[in-house]
Structure formats: structure tokens, C-alpha cells
Design a protein around this motif. Structure first.
Motif, short mmCIF file in Angstrom:
data_model
loop_
_atom_site.label_atom_id
_atom_site.label_comp_id
_atom_site.label_asym_id
_atom_site.label_seq_id
_atom_site.Cartn_x
_atom_site.Cartn_y
_atom_site.Cartn_z
N VAL A 82 -8.02 -12.51 52.53
CA VAL A 82 -8.68 -11.94 53.74
C VAL A 82 -9.57 -10.58 53.31
N VAL A 83 -8.78 -9.57 52.71
CA VAL A 83 -9.52 -8.53 52.54
C VAL A 83 -10.21 -8.19 51.11
N TYR A 133 -8.95 -6.73 60.40
CA TYR A 133 -8.20 -7.75 59.26
C TYR A 133 -6.81 -8.00 59.72
N TRP A 187 -0.28 -6.52 59.08
CA TRP A 187 0.22 -7.42 57.93
C TRP A 187 1.76 -6.49 57.67
N ARG A 213 -12.46 -10.95 48.12
CA ARG A 213 -11.94 -11.69 49.26
C ARG A 213 -13.04 -12.96 49.48
N SER A 230 -12.43 -2.84 53.27
CA SER A 230 -11.42 -3.86 53.81
C SER A 230 -10.25 -3.55 53.23
N THR A 231 -9.85 -3.19 51.80
CA THR A 231 -8.99 -3.05 51.13
C THR A 231 -8.01 -1.85 51.50
#
Length: 339
Positions: free
Chosen positions: A228-229, A188, A191, A102, A129-130
């Protein structure tokens, strides 16, 4: 849930055996096959306004109240006895695609450490984060799974289980990925999926050997998901029996879906009804679709995704199974990556 055919498998990532009738292939409407890649594709929200409507509908409380997808399966009236899992995997040359960092994260060093079977992940790193929770509706009911952002050409690809995008002959609606989910918080962002995909084998017969799905998500505020992630690496046709790490958001007791849980240890071939890989793991329903990693580095939180949480057997507690990522899984990834 509309279930028509009587083929049966043991499923899902629930910590207990759930059995369900296979769905017959859908009619020509509802999904399309990619002639070049062999993936079945579903359009979820193809405009910005449609995507905004999806994200706007998923409040923190609604996410907390979503039930594991497996609970909806077990509550359907179509649960019947265990039958034979059919299908055979095709193999090809080993393929591995490295991770995408990221924008604000540097590289890390470290090694694979210890083993775990259903413990909270406190190591941070890229996986925090993923990996995330997946939310969607099934016949108007709110449900959840897990998923993971991977490196891709479009920087917008999420890998999950096939039954987390489609089940009982129907695609799921209002599909959204929440990376780094934390007890209702979306650090985050949320989506929404533009499209969801699954292996052709899963769509046609819900064969547990091919329980692999993907989503291509919309950009948010001019940025793509992996900007972002970050995006984990991904690998196909790898050697079996290697040590792996798995992650997910189990939401069935004793878990509540509020935090990222992990398992780690040696993997083994399913000795019973499938060509899947197994791992000692206590995760329950809601963890379905969470990533399995080869060569996972605890300090950086990165690895090569090579399976997803998929199913378990009631008579074999504390064991999770995931599909082998062969050519069929690679076809889904490649189609999603370039969509």
C-alpha cells in the motif's frame, strides 16, 4: 512508569535534555529473546479481532491529543542527573537492501538537494507514504512517536526507536502505525502491530547506543503494508560522516505533530556520551523513531534507512542524534522481516 535500576542516559528526541533512570530487565514474562537473531519480542495483538479493537480505538481526535513519548518520560518522578552512556557497538560487513515500490508508484529520478533543519516536507515521493506517526499507550496514557515502513520479506515491517516500543521496563500497548499521517487523517489506513521488537541491549539496560525498535503490523483488507505505501531501503554498517536526511512528526512546541518535518545535512559522531551520529536538526519530541536516510533522492523520495531520531542534549540545541545501525540493529530488522 516503573523504573528500577539507577543507570542513566541522556535521551530523547525532544530538542531538550531529558534524563531518566534505566529500567532493570523485565522478568521472564512480558518478552522473549529470539535465540537465532538476538531480538527481544513482544506480542501486541495476535488476532484479527484484537487488531481491529486497537484500530477502532484510535480516533482522529485521540491521535491529535496523544503527547510525545518524551513528555511522559520528563513528567515521571524518576528524572535524575546525567550519567555515563555505556556500551560499545559491534561492526560487520556493510549491508544494504533496496527499496520496495508501492503497487501504484513508478520510479523517479533526481538528486540530493540543499539542506534543512526542521522544515515541512513538501517534496512528496515515497517518503510521504512510508513515514508516519506511531501511537500507543504507556500506563494508560496516549503517546506518540514516528516510524517508517521498510522493504522486508513479510512486507509488514516498521522501523522505529527502541523507546517507542518499550520504556521503563514495560512494553507499550495499543500500538498502531499511521503512514502519511496528516493532521488526524490516515490516508493509507491505520496498521496495528502484531508484534513489537527491540535490540536485546535496549531491553536489558536501555542503552541509548542501541535505541532501535521494530514492529510487524497486521494486513489490512487483504493487503500488506508495503503493497500500500511502499518500503524504503535499509542499510547497516555503513561509513560514518555521510550526508543524510531525517524525517519525523515532532509534536512538542513549536511543532504540533500535524505534518511531516525533515532535516538534512552532514552527519558527525557524538563528541560527548555515546556512539551515536549527530545532525543539525530542530525537530522536537514526537519525532523519535523517524527515519534517517543515506543516498536520499528528493524527487523519488527514496533512500537507505540507516538510523532513527533518538535523543538530544539541552546544552546542544538544534542537534539530533541517532544510533548507528550496526549488527544489533540488523538483527532486529532481520527478525522482524521474517516474523
Amino acid at each position: 512508569m516503573r523504573l528500577v535500576s539507577r543507570r542513566v542516559v541522556a535521551v530523547l528526541a525532544s530538542g531538550a535534555l531529558a534524563t531518566f533512570a534505566f529500567a532493570a530487565p523485565a522478568s521472564a514474562s512480558g518478552y522473549g529473546a529470539d535465540d537465532a537473531g538476538g531480538a527481544a519480542i513482544n506480542i501486541v495483538a495476535d488476532t484479527v479481532s484484537a487488531a481491529q479493537e486497537v484500530t477502532g480505538s484510535w480516533s482522529a481526535e485521540r491521535m491529535r491529543q496523544a503527547v510525545p513519548m518524551e513528555q511522559l518520560v520528563s513528567e515521571s518522578g524518576d528524572v535524575i542527573s546525567l550519567g555515563e552512556v555505556v556500551g560499545s557497538l559491534t561492526g560487520g560487513d556493510p549491508v544494504s537492501i533496496p527499496a520496495t515500490k508501492r503497487l501504484d508508484l513508478g520510479s523517479g529520478l533526481g538528486g540530493v538537494l540543499g539542506s534543512a533543519s526542521g522544515e515541512p516536507w513538501t517534496g512528496g515521493g515515497e517518503v510521504a507514504s512510508t513515514a508516519g506517526r506511531v501511537f500507543f499507550t504507556v500506563d494508560g496514557q496516549d503517546a506518540s512517536c514516528s516510524g517508517n515502513a521498510v522493504t522486508s520479506e513479510n512486507n509488514s515491517t516498521v522501523i522505529t526507536a527502541g523507546h517507542c516500543v518499550r520504556m521503563g521496563g514495560e512494553w507499550h500497548d495499543d500500538w498502531v502505525f499511521v503512514p502519511g499521517y496528516d493532521n488526524g487523517d490516515a490516508p493509507y489506513g491505520e496498521w496495528p502491530a502484531e508484534t513489537t521488537m527491540a535490540t536485546q541491549e535496549w531491553v536489558e539496560s536501555e542503552d541509548i547506543n542501541y535505541d532501535v525498535g521494530a514492529a510487524v503490523v497486521h494486513e489490512q483488507d487483504g493487503q500488506s503494508l508495503t503493497e500500500v505505501v511502499g518500503g524504503q531501503g535499509i542499510a547497516f554498517n555503513q561509513e560514518r560522516g555521510q550526508p543524510m536526511y531525517s524525517f519525523g512528526y515532532p509534536a512538542a512546541s513549536p511543532y504540533d505533530g500535524s505534518e511531516l518535518i525533515h532535516c538534512s545535512g552532514d552527519t558527525f559522531d557524538d563528541p560527548l556520551f555515546s556512539d551515536a551520529m549527530g545532525m543539525d536538526c530542530d525537530m522536537t519530541g514526537g519525532s523519535s523513531g523517524g527515519p534517517w536516510f543515506l543516498d536520499f533522492d528528493e524527487q523519488s523520495g527514496t533512500g537507505l534507512q540507516s538510523s532513527v531520531n533518538s535523543f538530544g542534549y539541552a546544552f546542544l540545541p538544534g542537534t539530533m542524534f541517532g544510533p548507528y545501525f550496526g549488527d544489533e540493529a540488523q538483527e532486529v530488522y532481520e527478525r522482524a522481516s521474517t516474523f
